[in-house]
Design an enzyme around this catalytic site. Structure first.
Site, PDB file in Angstrom:
ATOM      1  N   ASN A  83      -6.520 -11.908  27.675  1.00 52.08           N
ATOM      2  CA  ASN A  83      -7.073 -11.109  26.672  1.00 52.08           C
ATOM      3  C   ASN A  83      -6.524  -9.813  27.280  1.00 52.08           C
ATOM      4  OD1 ASN A  83      -8.081  -9.494  24.221  1.00 52.08           O
ATOM      5  ND2 ASN A  83      -9.614 -11.230  24.329  1.00 52.08           N
ATOM      6  N   HIS A 113     -10.194  -6.209  52.400  1.00 51.54           N
ATOM      7  CA  HIS A 113      -9.817  -5.689  53.590  1.00 51.54           C
ATOM      8  C   HIS A 113     -10.885  -5.767  54.537  1.00 51.54           C
ATOM      9  CE1 HIS A 113      -6.451  -3.127  51.824  1.00 51.54           C
ATOM     10  NE2 HIS A 113      -7.463  -3.101  50.617  1.00 51.54           N
ATOM     11  N   ALA A 157     -20.049 -12.927  30.638  1.00 44.00           N
ATOM     12  CA  ALA A 157     -19.548 -11.747  30.732  1.00 44.00           C
ATOM     13  C   ALA A 157     -20.274 -10.927  31.681  1.00 44.00           C
ATOM     14  CB  ALA A 157     -20.004 -11.201  29.212  1.00 44.00           C
ATOM     15  N   ARG A 180     -27.109 -22.744  33.930  1.00 44.78           N
ATOM     16  CA  ARG A 180     -27.336 -24.335  33.550  1.00 44.78           C
ATOM     17  C   ARG A 180     -26.170 -25.057  33.519  1.00 44.78           C
ATOM     18  NH1 ARG A 180     -26.330 -25.339  28.091  1.00 44.78           N
ATOM     19  NH2 ARG A 180     -25.824 -23.554  26.729  1.00 44.78           N
TER      20      ARG A 180
END
Length: 188
Positions: A83, A113, A157, A180
């Site tokens: 997306n 780094h 998310a 879960r």
């Protein structure tokens, strides 16, 4: 951690010059790609194929904009969806298997780094990321180098994935942890 999959590129070496040249190449290709729209799927696939150095499958779908610092270490399977506004830093190697869905604003970052301040600008470190088959990475998630996201898993998310996600699980949070198991329970 410095296993055989970790790539270290030191400043002011032929390897760092090659890395910089590849970044410039990727920036030129992504600038062209990011002028395209959802309706330009064939041209997007052609430019993404040029970016990664291998033809992507006709089922590959990416919605620009897209950002990368290399591209040539990205491998994608069939039926992969990326997306808008995703960033893939692929120096360490990025393998995306079949049927993967990647939500908007996802960052997949194989590079970092050294932690020591005196060494921080001296080297770029790449650790591979593997996204296994049928994974969904939801909006705004960040995946850090050295991680494998197991088959059929979901990364919630906004999560920050710093450790492997087992197959068939929902992982979320910062740092992400297994919430879960998921599977054939039939719920949405």
């Amino acid at each position: 951690m410095n296993d055989d999959r970790t790539k270290i590129i030191y400043r002011r070496t032929p390897e760092s010059a090659a890395m910089l040249a590849n970044v410039k190449r990727a920036m030129a290709i992504t600038a062209m790609l990011n002028r395209l729209t959802f309706n330009d799927a064939d041209e997007i696939r052609a430019l993404f194929s040029e970016l990664i150095g291998k033809k992507v499958d006709e089922s590959f779908l990416l919605i620009p904009p897209f950002y990368t610092a290399g591209g040539n270490e990205i491998r994608v399977g069939h039926n992969v969806f990326v997306n808008q506004n995703c960033t893939f830093y692929d120096l360490g190697g990025l393998d995306i298997a079949d049927d993967v869905m990647i939500g908007p604003n996802v960052s997949i970052i194989t590079t970092g780094h050294p932690l020591d301040p005196s060494q921080r600008r001296a080297a770029t470190i790449g650790k591979p990321i593997v996204i296994e088959r049928n994974v969904w990475i939801a909006a705004g998630a960040t995946i850090i180098g050295g991680v494998t996201v197991g088959e059929n898993s979901v990364v919630a998310a906004g999560s920050v994935v710093t450790k492997d996600v087992p197959p068939n699980t929902l992982a979320g949070g910062n740092p992400a942890r297994v919430i879960r198991s998921i599977g054939d329970e039939g719920n949405i």
